[in-house]
Design a protein around this motif. Structure first.
Motif, short mmCIF file in Angstrom:
data_model
loop_
_atom_site.label_atom_id
_atom_site.label_comp_id
_atom_site.label_asym_id
_atom_site.label_seq_id
_atom_site.Cartn_x
_atom_site.Cartn_y
_atom_site.Cartn_z
N GLY A 45 13.26 8.11 -41.89
CA GLY A 45 13.87 8.62 -43.12
C GLY A 45 12.91 8.47 -44.28
O GLY A 45 12.72 9.40 -45.08
N LEU A 239 14.25 14.21 -39.86
CA LEU A 239 15.58 13.91 -40.37
C LEU A 239 16.60 13.73 -39.24
O LEU A 239 17.35 12.76 -39.25
CB LEU A 239 16.05 14.98 -41.35
N PHE A 243 18.75 10.36 -38.73
CA PHE A 243 20.22 10.35 -38.69
C PHE A 243 20.72 9.71 -37.40
O PHE A 243 21.66 8.96 -37.40
CB PHE A 243 20.77 11.79 -38.79
N GLN A 248 23.77 8.47 -40.94
CA GLN A 248 23.51 9.42 -42.02
C GLN A 248 23.32 8.75 -43.38
O GLN A 248 22.35 9.01 -44.08
CB GLN A 248 24.67 10.40 -42.10
N LYS A 249 24.25 7.83 -43.73
CA LYS A 249 24.20 7.25 -45.08
C LYS A 249 22.90 6.50 -45.31
O LYS A 249 22.22 6.69 -46.32
CB LYS A 249 25.38 6.30 -45.27
N VAL A 252 19.77 8.84 -45.42
CA VAL A 252 19.62 9.60 -46.67
C VAL A 252 19.07 8.69 -47.77
O VAL A 252 18.20 9.08 -48.54
CB VAL A 252 20.97 10.24 -47.10
N LYS A 253 19.56 7.44 -47.82
CA LYS A 253 19.01 6.49 -48.80
C LYS A 253 17.51 6.32 -48.57
O LYS A 253 16.72 6.29 -49.52
CB LYS A 253 19.71 5.13 -48.66
N VAL A 255 15.46 8.39 -47.25
CA VAL A 255 14.75 9.62 -47.64
C VAL A 255 14.47 9.59 -49.15
O VAL A 255 13.33 9.81 -49.59
CB VAL A 255 15.57 10.88 -47.30
#
Length: 265
Positions: A45, A239, A243, A248-249, A252-253, A255
């Motif tokens: 990520g 990505l 994931f 996912q959460k 994304v952080k 990223v």
């Protein structure tokens, strides 16, 4: 010529960092057979954030500034389409071997190893295809590092860093199945290292096939294309992996943390 040569050397050194990080990934496997997959996902990520930041905020942005919105975009999407076609022809096994191993880890190590024995040939094959796929991916990455460092050390360095982070899990993806199949740490390490060496090879080939008298417009356009290649690579591969492994959460952080890290430099 001296100027170009020193740049080629810098690009080579940078791409070697990227290439050798596949070996670092392989070392994780050799030392510790069960890599922490969540950590791996977060690393992916973070690397994805770096890559997206470089491709959109740096390469594509500069291309649009230098050669105009339309041309910049055309070059960018030419890169996306080129890599989409390449990725279409290369089987994408990067996710399969690890998630395979992950599901087998859950039924305990021994059970996993028995199942692995049945599937040894298949698993070894997936490792080898992964190595071939990664070599083919690393080749344009080497070209990207070269073109980036032609533009300036900072761009080249940032690119090399993002690619190095991306290559560590790739090394794991090659080494894990090969190690399980052959039970040989050396084989696993060797194959992963070889797949990393496609990157400096990309630099050498571009450096000596590319006319040094390349017009700045085409260079900017090519860098825009590299941005497209990287954006595709990130969204298509990094990505989904992040994931899968980190959720996912968290991914994304990671990223956005990667993007912020990139902007702060």
């Amino acid at each position: 010529m001296g100027f170009v040569d020193s740049q080629v050397l810098i690009a080579l050194a940078l791409s070697l960092i990227g290439g050798l990080s596949t070996s670092i990934g392989a070392l994780f496997v050799v030392i510790n057979q069960a890599p922490n997959l969540k950590m791996l996902g977060l690393l992916q990520g973070f690397a994805a954030g770096l890559m997206l930041s470089i491709s959109f905020l740096d390469l594509a942005h500069n291309a649009i500034n230098s050669i105009g919105f339309l041309k910049g975009n055309l070059w960018f999407f030419a890169g996306v389409i080129f890599f989409a076609i390449v990725a279409n022809f290369i089987p994408e096994p990067t996710v399969a071997p690890i998630s395979d191993v992950k599901s087998k880890k859950k039924n305990g190590d021994e059970g996993g190893k028995d199942i692995m024995k049945k599937h040894r040939r298949q698993v070894l094959f997936s490792g080898i295809i992964t190595a071939v796929g990664i070599s083919l991916h690393n080749f344009p990455e080497g070209m990207a590092v070269f073109l980036g460092s032609m533009k300036g050390l900072r761009v080249g360095l940032n690119l090399a860093l993002a690619i190095a982070l991306h290559n560590i899990p790739e090394g794991v993806a090659v080494a894990l199945p090969v190690y399980f199949a052959t039970q040989s740490k050396w084989q696993a390490f060797k194959l992963a290292t070889l797949s990393g060496f496609a990157e400096p090879l990309g630099v050498i080939i571009v450096a000596y096939l590319f006319p040094s008298s390349l017009s700045p417009e085409i260079l900017e356009g090519l860098l825009g294309s590299v941005g497209g290649v990287m954006a595709f690579l990130t969204l298509h591969e990094m990505l989904p992996l992040a994931f899968d492994y980190a959720g996912q959460k968290q991914a994304v952080k990671a990223v956005f943390f990667g993007m912020a890290f990139m902007s702060a430099r």
